[in-house]
Design a protein around this motif. Structure first.
Motif, PDB file in Angstrom:
ATOM      1  N   MET A   1      -9.940   0.553  13.643  1.00  0.00           N
ATOM      2  CA  MET A   1     -10.683   0.265  12.143  1.00  0.00           C
ATOM      3  C   MET A   1     -10.214   2.028  11.614  1.00  0.00           C
ATOM      4  O   MET A   1     -11.181   2.298  12.292  1.00  0.00           O
ATOM      5  CB  MET A   1     -11.133  -0.622  11.696  1.00  0.00           C
ATOM      6  N   THR A   2      -9.255   2.414  11.362  1.00  0.00           N
ATOM      7  CA  THR A   2      -9.562   3.620  10.941  1.00  0.00           C
ATOM      8  C   THR A   2      -9.852   3.666   8.936  1.00  0.00           C
ATOM      9  O   THR A   2      -9.272   4.840   8.947  1.00  0.00           O
ATOM     10  CB  THR A   2      -8.201   4.555  11.109  1.00  0.00           C
ATOM     11  N   LEU A   3      -9.776   3.262   8.645  1.00  0.00           N
ATOM     12  CA  LEU A   3     -10.125   3.125   7.336  1.00  0.00           C
ATOM     13  C   LEU A   3     -11.164   3.870   6.556  1.00  0.00           C
ATOM     14  O   LEU A   3     -10.179   4.740   5.791  1.00  0.00           O
ATOM     15  CB  LEU A   3     -10.416   1.676   6.898  1.00  0.00           C
ATOM     16  N   PRO A   4     -12.226   4.416   7.156  1.00  0.00           N
ATOM     17  CA  PRO A   4     -12.787   5.245   6.884  1.00  0.00           C
ATOM     18  C   PRO A   4     -11.277   6.955   6.294  1.00  0.00           C
ATOM     19  O   PRO A   4     -11.744   8.018   5.574  1.00  0.00           O
ATOM     20  CB  PRO A   4     -13.731   6.027   7.191  1.00  0.00           C
ATOM     21  N   SER A   5     -11.250   7.520   7.617  1.00  0.00           N
ATOM     22  CA  SER A   5     -10.068   8.325   7.576  1.00  0.00           C
ATOM     23  C   SER A   5      -9.048   8.206   6.591  1.00  0.00           C
ATOM     24  O   SER A   5      -8.307   9.007   6.019  1.00  0.00           O
ATOM     25  CB  SER A   5      -9.861   8.743   9.305  1.00  0.00           C
ATOM     26  N   ILE A   6      -8.879   6.840   6.251  1.00  0.00           N
ATOM     27  CA  ILE A   6      -7.024   6.395   5.401  1.00  0.00           C
ATOM     28  C   ILE A   6      -7.753   7.322   3.925  1.00  0.00           C
ATOM     29  O   ILE A   6      -7.024   7.478   2.998  1.00  0.00           O
ATOM     30  CB  ILE A   6      -6.191   5.571   5.558  1.00  0.00           C
TER      31      ILE A   6
ATOM     32  N   ALA B   1      -4.402  -2.969   2.054  1.00  0.00           N
ATOM     33  CA  ALA B   1      -4.622  -2.271   3.863  1.00  0.00           C
ATOM     34  C   ALA B   1      -3.847  -4.327   3.746  1.00  0.00           C
ATOM     35  O   ALA B   1      -3.377  -5.348   3.561  1.00  0.00           O
ATOM     36  CB  ALA B   1      -5.843  -3.020   3.694  1.00  0.00           C
ATOM     37  N   VAL B   2      -2.258  -3.502   4.145  1.00  0.00           N
ATOM     38  CA  VAL B   2      -1.418  -4.611   5.089  1.00  0.00           C
ATOM     39  C   VAL B   2      -1.778  -5.097   5.918  1.00  0.00           C
ATOM     40  O   VAL B   2      -1.952  -5.194   6.914  1.00  0.00           O
ATOM     41  CB  VAL B   2       0.234  -4.202   4.775  1.00  0.00           C
ATOM     42  N   SER B   3      -2.084  -6.466   5.937  1.00  0.00           N
ATOM     43  CA  SER B   3      -2.711  -6.916   7.603  1.00  0.00           C
ATOM     44  C   SER B   3      -2.154  -7.957   7.860  1.00  0.00           C
ATOM     45  O   SER B   3      -2.316  -8.982   9.154  1.00  0.00           O
ATOM     46  CB  SER B   3      -4.335  -7.683   6.570  1.00  0.00           C
ATOM     47  N   LYS B   4      -0.526  -8.516   7.382  1.00  0.00           N
ATOM     48  CA  LYS B   4       0.420  -9.214   8.171  1.00  0.00           C
ATOM     49  C   LYS B   4       0.377  -8.928   9.644  1.00  0.00           C
ATOM     50  O   LYS B   4       0.316  -7.533  10.423  1.00  0.00           O
ATOM     51  CB  LYS B   4       1.698  -8.641   7.351  1.00  0.00           C
ATOM     52  N   VAL B   5       0.201 -10.189  10.462  1.00  0.00           N
ATOM     53  CA  VAL B   5       0.132 -10.168  11.597  1.00  0.00           C
ATOM     54  C   VAL B   5      -0.662 -10.028  12.247  1.00  0.00           C
ATOM     55  O   VAL B   5      -0.228  -9.232  13.656  1.00  0.00           O
ATOM     56  CB  VAL B   5       1.753  -9.830  12.261  1.00  0.00           C
ATOM     57  N   GLN B   6      -1.922  -9.083  11.748  1.00  0.00           N
ATOM     58  CA  GLN B   6      -2.905  -8.708  12.543  1.00  0.00           C
ATOM     59  C   GLN B   6      -4.230  -9.462  13.413  1.00  0.00           C
ATOM     60  O   GLN B   6      -3.983 -10.127  12.293  1.00  0.00           O
ATOM     61  CB  GLN B   6      -3.694  -7.357  11.942  1.00  0.00           C
ATOM     62  N   PRO B   7      -4.039  -9.188  14.461  1.00  0.00           N
ATOM     63  CA  PRO B   7      -5.362 -10.239  14.805  1.00  0.00           C
ATOM     64  C   PRO B   7      -6.688 -10.070  14.449  1.00  0.00           C
ATOM     65  O   PRO B   7      -6.397  -8.926  12.703  1.00  0.00           O
ATOM     66  CB  PRO B   7      -6.005  -9.365  15.792  1.00  0.00           C
TER      67      PRO B   7
ATOM     68  N   ARG C   1      -9.302  -7.628  13.221  1.00  0.00           N
ATOM     69  CA  ARG C   1      -8.883  -6.127  12.985  1.00  0.00           C
ATOM     70  C   ARG C   1      -9.091  -6.697  11.454  1.00  0.00           C
ATOM     71  O   ARG C   1      -9.536  -5.591  10.453  1.00  0.00           O
ATOM     72  CB  ARG C   1      -8.361  -6.000  13.589  1.00  0.00           C
ATOM     73  N   VAL C   2      -8.738  -7.837  10.508  1.00  0.00           N
ATOM     74  CA  VAL C   2      -9.196  -8.061   9.358  1.00  0.00           C
ATOM     75  C   VAL C   2     -10.727  -8.136   9.451  1.00  0.00           C
ATOM     76  O   VAL C   2     -10.605  -7.524   7.882  1.00  0.00           O
ATOM     77  CB  VAL C   2      -7.748  -9.050   8.701  1.00  0.00           C
ATOM     78  N   GLU C   3     -11.154  -8.653   9.960  1.00  0.00           N
ATOM     79  CA  GLU C   3     -12.265  -9.446   9.540  1.00  0.00           C
ATOM     80  C   GLU C   3     -13.668  -7.716   9.709  1.00  0.00           C
ATOM     81  O   GLU C   3     -14.240  -7.659   9.020  1.00  0.00           O
ATOM     82  CB  GLU C   3     -13.201  -9.741  10.421  1.00  0.00           C
ATOM     83  N   ALA C   4     -12.856  -6.161  10.158  1.00  0.00           N
ATOM     84  CA  ALA C   4     -13.455  -5.327  10.797  1.00  0.00           C
ATOM     85  C   ALA C   4     -13.573  -4.816   8.836  1.00  0.00           C
ATOM     86  O   ALA C   4     -15.158  -4.409   8.745  1.00  0.00           O
ATOM     87  CB  ALA C   4     -13.369  -4.167  11.437  1.00  0.00           C
ATOM     88  N   VAL C   5     -12.121  -5.110   8.578  1.00  0.00           N
ATOM     89  CA  VAL C   5     -12.076  -3.635   7.698  1.00  0.00           C
ATOM     90  C   VAL C   5     -12.516  -4.644   6.392  1.00  0.00           C
ATOM     91  O   VAL C   5     -13.421  -4.315   5.476  1.00  0.00           O
ATOM     92  CB  VAL C   5     -10.595  -3.757   6.954  1.00  0.00           C
TER      93      VAL C   5
ATOM     94  N   GLY D   1     -16.336  -3.765   3.483  1.00  0.00           N
ATOM     95  CA  GLY D   1     -16.414  -3.429   2.035  1.00  0.00           C
ATOM     96  C   GLY D   1     -14.819  -3.277   2.143  1.00  0.00           C
ATOM     97  O   GLY D   1     -15.296  -3.628  -0.214  1.00  0.00           O
ATOM     98  N   HIS D   2     -13.611  -3.271   2.052  1.00  0.00           N
ATOM     99  CA  HIS D   2     -12.386  -3.500   1.608  1.00  0.00           C
ATOM    100  C   HIS D   2     -12.072  -4.584   1.326  1.00  0.00           C
ATOM    101  O   HIS D   2     -12.584  -6.063   1.803  1.00  0.00           O
ATOM    102  CB  HIS D   2     -11.939  -2.532   2.925  1.00  0.00           C
ATOM    103  N   ARG D   3     -11.869  -4.501   0.064  1.00  0.00           N
ATOM    104  CA  ARG D   3     -11.490  -5.541  -0.360  1.00  0.00           C
ATOM    105  C   ARG D   3     -10.233  -6.155  -0.999  1.00  0.00           C
ATOM    106  O   ARG D   3      -9.549  -7.028  -2.103  1.00  0.00           O
ATOM    107  CB  ARG D   3     -11.961  -6.317  -1.957  1.00  0.00           C
ATOM    108  N   CYS D   4      -9.031  -5.145  -0.655  1.00  0.00           N
ATOM    109  CA  CYS D   4      -7.697  -4.854  -1.248  1.00  0.00           C
ATOM    110  C   CYS D   4      -6.989  -5.361  -0.001  1.00  0.00           C
ATOM    111  O   CYS D   4      -6.575  -4.005   0.349  1.00  0.00           O
ATOM    112  CB  CYS D   4      -7.465  -3.877  -2.320  1.00  0.00           C
ATOM    113  N   PHE D   5      -5.747  -6.455  -0.191  1.00  0.00           N
ATOM    114  CA  PHE D   5      -4.961  -6.723   0.914  1.00  0.00           C
ATOM    115  C   PHE D   5      -3.792  -6.990   0.449  1.00  0.00           C
ATOM    116  O   PHE D   5      -3.484  -7.855  -0.029  1.00  0.00           O
ATOM    117  CB  PHE D   5      -5.729  -8.199   1.959  1.00  0.00           C
ATOM    118  N   GLY D   6      -2.749  -6.737   1.633  1.00  0.00           N
ATOM    119  CA  GLY D   6      -1.504  -6.963   1.424  1.00  0.00           C
ATOM    120  C   GLY D   6      -1.320  -7.944   2.500  1.00  0.00           C
ATOM    121  O   GLY D   6      -0.872  -7.646   3.625  1.00  0.00           O
ATOM    122  N   GLU D   7       0.251  -9.691   1.742  1.00  0.00           N
ATOM    123  CA  GLU D   7       0.505 -10.314   2.797  1.00  0.00           C
ATOM    124  C   GLU D   7       2.118  -9.797   2.383  1.00  0.00           C
ATOM    125  O   GLU D   7       2.272 -10.092   1.483  1.00  0.00           O
ATOM    126  CB  GLU D   7       0.284 -11.890   2.870  1.00  0.00           C
ATOM    127  N   ASN D   8       2.621 -10.279   3.475  1.00  0.00           N
ATOM    128  CA  ASN D   8       4.199  -9.985   3.054  1.00  0.00           C
ATOM    129  C   ASN D   8       4.967 -11.244   3.154  1.00  0.00           C
ATOM    130  O   ASN D   8       6.006 -12.082   2.761  1.00  0.00           O
ATOM    131  CB  ASN D   8       5.276  -9.560   4.206  1.00  0.00           C
TER     132      ASN D   8
END
Ligand SMILES: *Cc1c(COP(=O)(O)O)cnc(C)c1O
Length: 219
Positions: free
Chosen positions: A1-6, A28-34, A37-41, A45-52
């Motif tokens: 998870m590299t949220l802080p660097s992004i 944060a585009v979480s499609k098909v991610q385990p 990984r999504v739960e870590a983000v 504290g991140h709350r904005c996500f994208g799915e396709n």
């Protein structure tokens, strides 16, 4: 998870281009991610996500929305008319409005449901036959149609062709948005979100750079 660097790269890109990070949503585009990984983000504290895909999102996001208040969900993939009701119920924004027919369907369902996501018109800036979106020459007309339906139109979205310089497409999208008086620009992904910010992006859609490579095909 590299949220802080992004997040840091996003902040730095904003600073270089005289913009405030508050103007640029990191989707944060979480499609098909385990799920872990999504739960870590989410836990970060991140709350904005994208799915396709509507169906995939329906399978996982209702529970996460319950567990993590304040989640904002963006649909960034194609929307079929038989999925509009589900999409209107689940998503806070739909980035892929590409026909008047789809806009009318969203308007009907939104009226029935008493809620409507914010909308982006997808523009096929590269005029690629296999890609969704209206051609640039038809974008103004679709914007007018969406507005005539009284729908909450936030802006425009594009996915540049894979082997072309993305900045030309970002500039074109920004130009179409400006002449239509639209502030929202959904553009930029893992490989080019900083360039998109330079061209005025208000929503960057970043998947693999945050979560890691996707392990299974997305379509
Ligand atoms: C998957 C996807 C993204 C994210 O792609 P990455 O290269 O993983 O950042 C962005 N936008 C759309 C429309 C997508 O389908």
């Amino acid at each position: 998870m590299t949220l802080p660097s992004i997040t840091e790269r996003l902040r730095a890109a904003c600073e270089r281009h005289g913009r405030s990070p508050a103007e640029v949503a990191l989707v944060a585009v979480s499609k098909v991610q385990p799920p872990e990984r999504v739960e870590a983000v989410l836990h970060a504290g991140h709350r904005c996500f994208g799915e396709n895909r509507v169906q995939e999102a329906q399978g996982k996001w209702p529970a996460w929305k319950e567990a993590f208040p304040g989640v904002e969900l963006h649909l960034i993939g194609p929307l079929q008319s038989n999925k509009v009701r589900a999409a209107v119920g689940l998503f806070d924004a739909i980035h892929t409005v590409d026909s008047a027919k789809l806009a009318r369907r969203i308007a009907d369902i939104a009226q029935q449901e008493g809620r409507c996501p914010r909308l982006f018109v997808q523009v096929n800036t590269g005029e690629e036959p296999q890609k969704a979106g209206v051609p640039p020459t038809e974008a103004d007309a679709l914007v007018r149609e969406v507005r005539a339906l009284d729908l909450p139109l936030a802006g425009l979205m594009c996915i540049p062709p894979e082997h072309e310089t993305p900045s030309l497409h970002f500039a074109l999208l920004a130009k179409i948005a400006a002449r239509n008086g639209l502030a929202g620009l959904s553009m930029g992904m893992s490989a080019d979100f900083e360039e998109a910010i330079a061209h005025g992006a208000t929503h960057v859609r970043v998947g693999s750079a945050i979560f890691g490579e996707r392990t299974r095909a997305e379509t």
